[in-house]
Design an enzyme around this catalytic site. Structure first.
Site, short mmCIF file in Angstrom:
data_model
loop_
_atom_site.label_atom_id
_atom_site.label_comp_id
_atom_site.label_asym_id
_atom_site.label_seq_id
_atom_site.Cartn_x
_atom_site.Cartn_y
_atom_site.Cartn_z
CB SER A 21 -0.89 -0.01 1.24
OG SER A 21 -1.49 1.24 1.46
CE1 TYR A 71 -4.00 -2.09 5.28
CE2 TYR A 71 -3.63 0.26 4.90
CZ TYR A 71 -3.80 -1.03 4.42
OH TYR A 71 -3.76 -1.25 3.06
CE LYS A 113 -1.56 -4.15 3.38
NZ LYS A 113 -1.79 -5.51 2.85
#
Length: 338
Positions: free
Chosen positions: A126, A151, A155
């Protein structure tokens, strides 16, 4: 046909990638635990490609189940790993859920792949790894900033794990850092299907347009941008899905130049929240009720991609516009509410 495992294959991006794998001559095998997707998506895929893909309901947090799966499917040519929790706000509220779901599952898959003579792995990364990048558009050489949410951190950690593992195993990997996936398949058989209140802008817009939500909340109008609202790079999910297929073909055909390659996937154009609202009103011919509210924790001001590397080396380029993306999302929303 070469077999490709798609984890999270009934999710938004995963389901579209299953379709594009079929279109490119691959056989997709789907794993999904249905925690953020619906078994009905399998029917939508079947209506598009003409048959029901091999599907196994499996929770990748269960290490024994992962081991059992790879024991049964020894002929998988590659893995495209989507399965993960992905809402910034939720990750701030429940970080341990994100670390368990996004990190443990990755480790368990890589533990099985490292036992193979060769393995090809595509990671769903991402643009959040860049945090608030210092310069726009963002290139792959931009420094990875301290994560602004759990989050985003999963990644970053995921990319680090994959890089470390490829140094000492026969795993070859491509990290695809994508920006904001939107839209739906042109058939309107599959699309974004959030469970509960949408965490992403476009499904909230379409649900507001259809009358399911009273109004759209625009989080902040005091950003240092032309209209004060946050800017993102919105890429059509079909364009995004095709990039995963191209990346898998690159690994299978041994065209990769290093054990780990990284590519940005976006359109190269940033659009503000208000610009997206205006574009939706144009394609839907509806006036969208919205209100300005405070910023969300973890949100950044601006992020849009420099896609030169993906265009030149991967041989992929996004072709669909923001308006086409919104029109397909609106068509999908109307179908599922009819």
């Amino acid at each position: 046909m070469k077999k490709v495992l798609v984890t999270g294959g009934l999710g938004f991006i995963g389901s579209h990638t299953v379709v594009e794998l079929h279109n490119a001559g691959f056989e997709a095998i789907i794993i999904d635990n249905l925690s953020n997707s619906s078994i009905n998506v399998l029917d939508g895929i079947e209506r598009i490609i003409g048959y029901k893909p091999n599907f196994e309901e499996l929770d990748l947090r269960d290490k024994a189940s992962v081991k059992s799966f790879f024991g049964k499917h020894i002929d998988v040519a590659g893995v495209i790993h989507f399965a993960a929790s992905k809402a910034v706000g939720e990750s701030v509220e429940n970080p341990l859920l994100y670390y368990e779901n996004n990190i443990n599952t990755l480790v368990y898959i890589l533990q099985e792949l490292q036992q193979k003579e060769e393995a090809n792995f595509i990671f769903s990364s991402s643009c959040t790894v860049y945090g608030q990048a210092e310069k726009m558009p963002i290139t792959e050489n931009a420094s990875v900033q301290p994560a602004m949410s759990p989050y985003g951190n999963t990644k970053q950690i995921g990319e680090e794990i994959i890089t470390d593992v490829t140094k000492v195993t026969n795993i070859n990997a491509i990290l695809l850092r994508y920006f904001n996936p939107v839209g739906a398949h042109p058939s309107a058989e599959i699309g974004e299907l959030p469970i509960g209140v949408p965490q992403n802008l476009i499904p909230y817009i379409t649900q507001t347009g259809i009358g399911l939500r009273q109004e759209l909340s625009v989080y902040g109008d005091d950003y240092p941008t032309p209209d004060g609202t946050a800017i993102r790079d919105y890429i059509h999910v079909v364009d995004l899905a095709k990039a995963h297929v191209v990346a898998m073909e690159r690994l299978i055909n041994k065209k990769n130049l290093s054990k780990v390659e990284t590519f940005n996937l976006g359109t190269g154009t940033g659009s503000s929240v208000l610009e997206v609202i205006t574009a939706f009103e144009k394609v839907s011919d509806k006036k969208l009720p919205y209100k300005i509210v405070g910023r969300r924790e973890g949100d950044i001001t601006s992020a849009y991609a420099n896609t030169d590397k993906a265009n030149e080396i991967l041989g992929w380029k996004a072709s669909l516009t923001l308006e086409e993306s919104l029109a397909s999302a609106w068509k999908w929303e109307q179908k599922i509410r009819s």
